[in-house]
Scaffold this motif. Sequence first.
Motif, PDB file in Angstrom:
ATOM      1  N   ALA A   1       0.836  -1.201   0.000  1.00 20.66           N
ATOM      2  CA  ALA A   1       0.000   0.000   0.000  1.00 20.66           C
ATOM      3  C   ALA A   1       0.870   1.250   0.000  1.00 20.66           C
ATOM      4  O   ALA A   1       0.635   2.183  -0.780  1.00 20.66           O
ATOM      5  N   ASP A   2       1.886   1.258   0.854  1.00 20.05           N
ATOM      6  CA  ASP A   2       2.785   2.416   0.942  1.00 20.05           C
ATOM      7  C   ASP A   2       3.580   2.603  -0.339  1.00 20.05           C
ATOM      8  O   ASP A   2       3.798   3.731  -0.783  1.00 20.05           O
ATOM      9  N   LYS A   3       4.019   1.514  -0.940  1.00 15.49           N
ATOM     10  CA  LYS A   3       4.807   1.601  -2.174  1.00 15.49           C
ATOM     11  C   LYS A   3       3.968   2.177  -3.314  1.00 15.49           C
ATOM     12  O   LYS A   3       4.434   3.033  -4.063  1.00 15.49           O
ATOM     13  N   ILE A   4       2.732   1.707  -3.438  1.00 16.53           N
ATOM     14  CA  ILE A   4       1.874   2.217  -4.511  1.00 16.53           C
ATOM     15  C   ILE A   4       1.643   3.712  -4.320  1.00 16.53           C
ATOM     16  O   ILE A   4       1.779   4.500  -5.264  1.00 16.53           O
ATOM     17  N   LYS A   5       1.318   4.110  -3.108  1.00 12.52           N
ATOM     18  CA  LYS A   5       1.060   5.527  -2.846  1.00 12.52           C
ATOM     19  C   LYS A   5       2.304   6.365  -3.098  1.00 12.52           C
ATOM     20  O   LYS A   5       2.229   7.432  -3.721  1.00 12.52           O
ATOM     21  N   GLN A   6       3.448   5.905  -2.633  1.00 11.62           N
ATOM     22  CA  GLN A   6       4.689   6.652  -2.823  1.00 11.62           C
ATOM     23  C   GLN A   6       5.026   6.789  -4.302  1.00 11.62           C
ATOM     24  O   GLN A   6       5.384   7.871  -4.765  1.00 11.62           O
ATOM     25  N   LEU A   7       4.902   5.713  -5.054  1.00 11.35           N
ATOM     26  CA  LEU A   7       5.193   5.760  -6.484  1.00 11.35           C
ATOM     27  C   LEU A   7       4.218   6.688  -7.212  1.00 11.35           C
ATOM     28  O   LEU A   7       4.614   7.452  -8.092  1.00 11.35           O
ATOM     29  N   ARG A   8       2.962   6.612  -6.834  1.00 11.88           N
ATOM     30  CA  ARG A   8       1.945   7.459  -7.470  1.00 11.88           C
ATOM     31  C   ARG A   8       2.200   8.937  -7.174  1.00 11.88           C
ATOM     32  O   ARG A   8       2.233   9.765  -8.085  1.00 11.88           O
ATOM     33  N   THR A   9       2.402   9.259  -5.905  1.00  7.83           N
ATOM     34  CA  THR A   9       2.563  10.670  -5.539  1.00  7.83           C
ATOM     35  C   THR A   9       3.887  11.242  -6.040  1.00  7.83           C
ATOM     36  O   THR A   9       3.959  12.427  -6.349  1.00  7.83           O
ATOM     37  N   SER A  10       4.913  10.398  -6.145  1.00  5.65           N
ATOM     38  CA  SER A  10       6.199  10.898  -6.645  1.00  5.65           C
ATOM     39  C   SER A  10       6.109  11.293  -8.114  1.00  5.65           C
ATOM     40  O   SER A  10       6.967  12.013  -8.615  1.00  5.65           O
ATOM     41  N   ARG A  11       5.065  10.848  -8.774  1.00  7.44           N
ATOM     42  CA  ARG A  11       4.847  11.208 -10.183  1.00  7.44           C
ATOM     43  C   ARG A  11       3.697  12.208 -10.333  1.00  7.44           C
ATOM     44  O   ARG A  11       3.171  12.396 -11.412  1.00  7.44           O
ATOM     45  N   ASP A  12       3.328  12.820  -9.220  1.00  8.96           N
ATOM     46  CA  ASP A  12       2.253  13.820  -9.199  1.00  8.96           C
ATOM     47  C   ASP A  12       0.966  13.294  -9.824  1.00  8.96           C
ATOM     48  O   ASP A  12       0.273  14.004 -10.553  1.00  8.96           O
ATOM     49  N   MET A  13       0.655  12.035  -9.546  1.00 10.69           N
ATOM     50  CA  MET A  13      -0.578  11.431 -10.041  1.00 10.69           C
ATOM     51  C   MET A  13      -1.596  11.387  -8.912  1.00 10.69           C
ATOM     52  O   MET A  13      -1.246  11.117  -7.767  1.00 10.69           O
ATOM     53  N   THR A  14      -2.840  11.629  -9.250  1.00  8.85           N
ATOM     54  CA  THR A  14      -3.924  11.439  -8.288  1.00  8.85           C
ATOM     55  C   THR A  14      -4.352   9.978  -8.345  1.00  8.85           C
ATOM     56  O   THR A  14      -3.976   9.234  -9.265  1.00  8.85           O
ATOM     57  N   GLN A  15      -5.157   9.575  -7.382  1.00  6.13           N
ATOM     58  CA  GLN A  15      -5.706   8.222  -7.434  1.00  6.13           C
ATOM     59  C   GLN A  15      -6.541   8.047  -8.690  1.00  6.13           C
ATOM     60  O   GLN A  15      -6.517   6.984  -9.315  1.00  6.13           O
TER      61      GLN A  15
END
Length: 93
Positions: free
Chosen positions: A3-17
């Motif tokens: 869960a943390d990895k997905i969120k970190q990868l997503r936010t590091s690319r300035d992507m929303t859910q």
Amino acid sequence: MIADKIKQLRTSRDMTQSDLAKKLNITRSSVNAWEMGLSTPSTAYLVELSQLFHVSTDYLLGLSGNATLDISNLSEKEVQIVYDLVQYFRDKK
């Protein structure tokens, strides 16, 4: 952990859910459930996530602490710059 990895990868690319959900052709609530640890991505989505974020499935699953970087489309000079930058950060420790 995933869960943390997905969120970190997503936010590091300035992507929303919602952005991630659109790329995977799923609902935003599915991405939210992954990031909250309420559910986990299927094997097929793990593969898609690893390809999208250019990391290994082992990294997503927490089996490997090493993130990978795809440099296959870079020129030799660009590859050298990346290596030099990595070395710079390692030397700062």
